[in-house]
Every structure is written in C-alpha cells, then in structure tokens.
Write an enzyme that holds these catalytic residues in place. Sequence first.
Site, short mmCIF file in Angstrom:
data_model
loop_
_atom_site.label_atom_id
_atom_site.label_comp_id
_atom_site.label_asym_id
_atom_site.label_seq_id
_atom_site.Cartn_x
_atom_site.Cartn_y
_atom_site.Cartn_z
N GLY A 116 7.47 41.25 32.78
CA GLY A 116 6.97 40.98 31.43
C GLY A 116 7.74 41.81 30.40
N ASP A 140 4.98 47.09 42.17
CA ASP A 140 4.80 45.81 42.88
C ASP A 140 6.05 45.33 43.62
OD1 ASP A 140 2.35 45.89 41.68
OD2 ASP A 140 2.77 44.35 40.19
N ARG A 175 -15.56 50.05 63.50
CA ARG A 175 -15.78 49.16 62.36
C ARG A 175 -14.55 48.35 61.99
NH1 ARG A 175 -18.83 53.11 58.14
NH2 ARG A 175 -20.95 52.57 58.78
N GLU A 200 -4.20 45.29 61.84
CA GLU A 200 -4.43 44.17 62.76
C GLU A 200 -3.97 42.86 62.13
OE1 GLU A 200 -6.19 46.96 63.11
OE2 GLU A 200 -5.49 47.02 65.18
N ARG A 224 -9.30 42.26 73.84
CA ARG A 224 -8.33 43.19 74.43
C ARG A 224 -8.85 44.62 74.45
NH1 ARG A 224 -4.39 44.07 71.43
NH2 ARG A 224 -3.49 45.40 73.01
N SER A 228 -12.06 48.63 66.70
CA SER A 228 -12.01 48.66 65.23
C SER A 228 -10.79 47.89 64.77
CB SER A 228 -11.94 50.10 64.75
OG SER A 228 -10.73 50.69 65.19
N ARG A 257 -16.52 46.87 56.24
CA ARG A 257 -16.52 47.66 55.00
C ARG A 257 -15.22 47.31 54.27
NH1 ARG A 257 -20.82 48.52 56.90
NH2 ARG A 257 -21.96 50.50 57.03
N ARG A 266 -0.97 54.01 41.83
CA ARG A 266 -0.02 54.05 40.71
C ARG A 266 0.41 55.47 40.35
NH1 ARG A 266 -1.27 49.53 37.06
NH2 ARG A 266 -1.28 50.92 35.29
O1 F6P Z 1 1.97 45.70 37.95
C1 F6P Z 1 1.45 46.88 38.43
C2 F6P Z 1 -0.03 46.75 38.70
O2 F6P Z 1 -0.48 47.98 39.22
C3 F6P Z 1 -0.45 45.60 39.62
O3 F6P Z 1 -0.25 45.89 40.98
C4 F6P Z 1 -1.89 45.46 39.24
O4 F6P Z 1 -2.36 44.16 39.55
C5 F6P Z 1 -1.87 45.70 37.76
O5 F6P Z 1 -0.73 46.50 37.50
C6 F6P Z 1 -3.09 46.41 37.22
O6 F6P Z 1 -2.94 46.52 35.86
P1 F6P Z 1 -3.86 47.44 34.94
O7 F6P Z 1 -3.48 48.87 35.17
O8 F6P Z 1 -3.55 47.00 33.56
O9 F6P Z 1 -5.27 47.19 35.36
#
Ligand code: F6P
Length: 333
Positions: A116, A140, A175, A200, A224, A228, A257, A266
């Site tokens: 973007g 990403d 789990r 898995e 097998r 978990s 869960r 991040r």
């Molecule tokens: O593009 C990076 C990213 O962390 C994506 O993996 C995630 O979907 C998005 O940004 C989350 O964005 P924001 O921080 O605006 O919620």
Amino acid sequence: MITLPQLPHIKKLNSIAVLTSGGDAPGMNAAIRAVVRYGVSQGCQVKGILKGYSGLLEKQMIDLGASSVANIIQRGGTLLKTDRCEAFHQPSVRKEAAAILRSEGIEGLVVIGGDGSFTGAHLLEKETGFPVIGIPGTIDNDIAMTDDTIGFDTAVNTALEAIDRIRDTASSHDRIFLVEVMGHSSGFIALQVAMGGGAETVILPETQETVASMCKTIERGIKRGKTSSIIVVAEGPQPGLSARLSAELSNYGYSSRFCILGHTQRGGTPTAHDRVLASLLGAAAAAYLLAGQSNAMAGIQKEQVTLVPFDQVIGHKKQIPPELLPLALVLAY
Ligand code: F6P
C-alpha cells in the site's frame, strides 16, 4: 549471506528524506539508520518525515545526522513513527505532498513500507515526477519481486517462541491448540512458523482446508498416539479465525483452545538477519536514489540486492512456494 551489487557512486541529489509507512516492522530502524548514514557519507542532507504520509502532509519533519540514528539498530518499531494514510489515495493530496517536499528543499524520498505504501509512492512519482525509492518493510513478506521483507524473520521467530511455550501446555494437558499468526491475506508467516514449530497442520489463506480435513489430521495423530496438537492458523483478512475454527471443532467433538498472537509479532528486537537485510537495503536505496534512480524498490532476490521497477511489484501477488506446504505436512506426520 546477502551480497550487494556494485552500488552507483553518482550523486545527483543533495537532499533526501525518509519515512516509514503502514504497519511497523522490526528492522525499520536499522533501515532508517542505513539511509541516513549512507546519505550523510555522500555529503547529502537527510530529513526524517514523522508518521508516514500523514506526517508529510502536516510537514512533520526532522533533520537527521549520523548521530541522530545512533543506538537504534537494535530497537523494534520505528523511530519515525508510522501511519496508514487514507487521504493519500487522492491525487490532489499527492500533488500537495510533492509541493511540500519541494518547498522543503527535498529532492528525493525513501519510503519504507509494504504494498500500500509503495502504491502511494509510485503514484506520487508518476503524477508529480517526484523521485522515490521503496524498501520492503512488513512482517507479512507479501511483496512481489523480493524474496524477503524487513521484519519477517523477527516476526517468525517471535511466533515460534510463543508456539514452543504453548506446546508445553498443550502436551501437559493433552490439548489441541489453534495458534493464530498475522500475515493478513498471505500465509508466509504461518507456513514458516508451522514448519519451524513442527505444527500438526496449518490453515493458510491460499489453501481451502476444511474443518473436516483438519479433524482427519487430528484423528490420524491420535491413532498414532499423539495426545496434543498444534494447528497454526493464518489470520486471513480478519483476525479471529482461530476462535471460529475452535468453535467449529467442538461441533466435531474436539475440545480445543485458541491463542491469537496478534501484535506481539510486530514488536521486539530485530533478529540479526533483519538488521543486516535492513542495513543493506537502506544503503542501496539511498545510493540508487542519489544516482537518479526512481519509481522502484530495493529488494532482495537469490541473496542479492536488486532494484525492481514499482510496476513489477505493486499489485502482484507473491505466491507461497508450492512445495513447502506438502512438505510441512509430511514432516508433521
Ligand atoms: O501488514 C502487517 C500487519 O501486521 C498484518 O499482518 C495485519 O493483518 C495488520 O498489519 C494489522 O494491522 P493493524 O496494526 O492496523 O491492526
């Protein structure tokens, strides 16, 4: 080991700026540092634009010298702060941005961000002729024409650490755990994490796995002697898929869960890999921009830094290596 081609040693610009845009990614600071230090080494003035394109429109800029970027290579986040700027979708706003850059005496811009952010940079150059070079910075790893993006390696390692911990609990309680990782519509983080964490199975946006087939995998494991399971779930366009899948699994009689790792992926200290990648791409971006190159991304292909025109990058979907998913599943057997 990443290698650099011979960088151009021509200096056509005297003043450049750098900004970070979109989601922050560990290693962005290392990239900023490299742009600044390389620019300064060539006798160029460097400004930092705060808060991405939004800050540019508000003229939020700071002068950056070699010492302004000291002690940041190891820090996550971005010193320059970042933003997702809706207004930058409008041509009139991009025209205003170019006028601001020119009025500040800035002759070229380095944009560190994702697809973007590159679209904004590409349109800015196309419509106003303002020189721009992009550096792929997103956890990403979903940018075409670059094998890697700054922050991906760190995010994968952060998620893996979490999975290792969750596995202790999964195994103690016998789990099933669904662990949701980021990546938006791309499954690169999920696939890498599933492979490295010995999951898995893995649910990717790129594949159409059903809950029924997930159950088959769980059942096969139980037969097998597995007590978990870890299922890695790529979040897809909307976070929360792991919660929905966990509810669906209960309809099939499986109690599970879920854990959404979210923004923990991040932040944090960038790995050595991300610091080095960011440093090389930052220096290369500055060198190409100073030499008069524009409208392109400094990326990495086959361990070598490359310069690729934006129109080969933007809007092109990077595909998951097709051989990796079946292999991950074979190894998880
Ligand atoms: O593009 C990076 C990213 O962390 C994506 O993996 C995630 O979907 C998005 O940004 C989350 O964005 P924001 O921080 O605006 O919620």
